[in-house]
Design a protein around this motif. Structure first.
Motif, PDB file in Angstrom:
ATOM      1  N   ALA A  35       7.003  -4.821   6.570  1.00  0.00           N
ATOM      2  CA  ALA A  35       6.008  -5.540   5.768  1.00  0.00           C
ATOM      3  C   ALA A  35       4.595  -5.150   6.201  1.00  0.00           C
ATOM      4  CB  ALA A  35       6.216  -7.052   5.878  1.00  0.00           C
ATOM      5  N   ALA A  36       4.395  -5.010   7.507  1.00  0.00           N
ATOM      6  CA  ALA A  36       3.088  -4.569   8.005  1.00  0.00           C
ATOM      7  C   ALA A  36       2.782  -3.151   7.529  1.00  0.00           C
ATOM      8  CB  ALA A  36       3.054  -4.646   9.530  1.00  0.00           C
ATOM      9  N   LEU A  37       3.790  -2.282   7.563  1.00  0.00           N
ATOM     10  CA  LEU A  37       3.590  -0.912   7.065  1.00  0.00           C
ATOM     11  C   LEU A  37       3.209  -0.917   5.584  1.00  0.00           C
ATOM     12  CD1 LEU A  37       6.556   1.097   8.639  1.00  0.00           C
ATOM     13  CD2 LEU A  37       4.119   1.316   9.198  1.00  0.00           C
ATOM     14  N   LEU A  38       3.906  -1.717   4.790  1.00  0.00           N
ATOM     15  CA  LEU A  38       3.581  -1.788   3.358  1.00  0.00           C
ATOM     16  C   LEU A  38       2.122  -2.192   3.163  1.00  0.00           C
ATOM     17  CD1 LEU A  38       6.834  -3.536   2.099  1.00  0.00           C
ATOM     18  CD2 LEU A  38       6.125  -1.191   1.554  1.00  0.00           C
ATOM     19  N   GLY A  39       1.670  -3.170   3.928  1.00  0.00           N
ATOM     20  CA  GLY A  39       0.281  -3.604   3.845  1.00  0.00           C
ATOM     21  C   GLY A  39      -0.706  -2.506   4.217  1.00  0.00           C
ATOM     22  N   GLU A  40      -0.310  -1.664   5.162  1.00  0.00           N
ATOM     23  CA  GLU A  40      -1.176  -0.566   5.601  1.00  0.00           C
ATOM     24  C   GLU A  40      -1.153   0.622   4.634  1.00  0.00           C
ATOM     25  OE1 GLU A  40      -3.209  -0.131   8.403  1.00  0.00           O
ATOM     26  OE2 GLU A  40      -2.934  -2.297   8.622  1.00  0.00           O
ATOM     27  N   PHE A  41       0.015   0.928   4.084  1.00  0.00           N
ATOM     28  CA  PHE A  41       0.192   2.149   3.302  1.00  0.00           C
ATOM     29  C   PHE A  41      -0.174   2.012   1.828  1.00  0.00           C
ATOM     30  CE2 PHE A  41       2.257   3.833   6.930  1.00  0.00           C
ATOM     31  CZ  PHE A  41       2.437   5.193   6.741  1.00  0.00           C
ATOM     32  N   LEU A  42      -0.096   0.805   1.267  1.00  0.00           N
ATOM     33  CA  LEU A  42      -0.239   0.662  -0.173  1.00  0.00           C
ATOM     34  C   LEU A  42      -1.558   0.005  -0.557  1.00  0.00           C
ATOM     35  CD1 LEU A  42       3.392  -0.435  -1.069  1.00  0.00           C
ATOM     36  CD2 LEU A  42       2.429   1.873  -0.916  1.00  0.00           C
ATOM     37  N   PRO A  43      -2.469   0.797  -1.111  1.00  0.00           N
ATOM     38  CA  PRO A  43      -3.750   0.229  -1.531  1.00  0.00           C
ATOM     39  C   PRO A  43      -3.585  -0.606  -2.800  1.00  0.00           C
ATOM     40  CG  PRO A  43      -3.619   2.523  -2.181  1.00  0.00           C
ATOM     41  CD  PRO A  43      -2.387   2.226  -1.365  1.00  0.00           C
ATOM     42  N   ASP A  44      -4.537  -1.462  -3.046  1.00  0.00           N
ATOM     43  CA  ASP A  44      -4.594  -2.259  -4.273  1.00  0.00           C
ATOM     44  C   ASP A  44      -3.391  -3.173  -4.432  1.00  0.00           C
ATOM     45  OD1 ASP A  44      -7.002  -0.897  -4.935  1.00  0.00           O
ATOM     46  OD2 ASP A  44      -5.794   0.759  -5.699  1.00  0.00           O
ATOM     47  N   CYS A  45      -2.883  -3.680  -3.323  1.00  0.00           N
ATOM     48  CA  CYS A  45      -1.792  -4.646  -3.361  1.00  0.00           C
ATOM     49  C   CYS A  45      -2.240  -5.913  -2.630  1.00  0.00           C
ATOM     50  CB  CYS A  45      -0.544  -4.078  -2.691  1.00  0.00           C
ATOM     51  SG  CYS A  45       0.162  -2.691  -3.606  1.00  0.00           S
ATOM     52  N   ASN A  46      -1.868  -7.058  -3.161  1.00  0.00           N
ATOM     53  CA  ASN A  46      -2.259  -8.317  -2.529  1.00  0.00           C
ATOM     54  C   ASN A  46      -1.092  -9.032  -1.851  1.00  0.00           C
ATOM     55  OD1 ASN A  46      -1.569  -8.681  -5.364  1.00  0.00           O
ATOM     56  ND2 ASN A  46      -2.026 -10.848  -5.084  1.00  0.00           N
ATOM     57  N   TRP A  47       0.133  -8.508  -2.006  1.00  0.00           N
ATOM     58  CA  TRP A  47       1.296  -9.105  -1.346  1.00  0.00           C
ATOM     59  C   TRP A  47       2.371  -8.045  -1.242  1.00  0.00           C
ATOM     60  CZ3 TRP A  47       6.348 -10.516  -0.972  1.00  0.00           C
ATOM     61  CH2 TRP A  47       6.647 -11.647  -0.202  1.00  0.00           C
TER      62      TRP A  47
END
Length: 160
Positions: A41-53
């Protein structure tokens, strides 16, 4: 210390290749599924721009229950067939939704979300959870995103 991040000018397929590689490195040999979901989940937050969740819902006693995530507080329980996550869990099929407000039964956990990608995590033919990613942008997700998150779900199917 871990320092996983995509190159600033990387193409989407390359970002997802690097994301799956980072997830593999972080989860190899770790048997605790919650720990693995938290790091991914932390990786997703770091790797994916323009996402809020971005995070996980786990299948528990026939319903989806909130798992580790990156973002604002979220709905805790989702029935099968309800909303985008429930539809993905019930059908076992990826849901790529360009406008969540046009999706019948959409659950607005975060009113800022306008598009969503939900990929089932399947083990031995059974959905064990979903990876859920929301964006405040309409049509944020495309086939490259779907393919990348499906590859991630495949990797994680035996690690969560």
């Amino acid at each position: 210390m871990f320092d996983f991040a995509p190159a600033a000018d990387a193409a989407k397929p390359d970002i997802y290749r690097d994301l799956v590689s980072a997830a593999d490195a972080l989860t190899t040999g770790e048997s605790d599924g919650v720990a693995n979901m938290a790091n991914v989940a932390a990786l997703l937050g770091e790797f994916l721009p323009d996402c809020n969740w971005a995070g996980f819902y786990r299948m528990v006693d026939g319903e989806l229950v909130l798992g580790p995530f990156s973002g604002r507080p979220a709905c805790i329980r989702i029935a099968l067939g309800v909303g985008v996550c429930g539809a993905a869990a019930q059908s076992g099929e990826t849901q790529l939704v360009k406008d969540v407000h046009a999706f019948p039964g959409h659950i607005a956990c975060d009113a800022r979300s306008r598009s969503e990608l939900v990929v089932p995590v399947v083990r031995d033919g059974k959905v064990i959870g979903v990876i859920d990613i929301d964006s405040p942008d309409l049509a944020r997700f495309d086939e490259d995103d779907r393919d990348g998150i499906e590859a991630l779900a495949s990797l994680l199917s035996r690690r969560i």
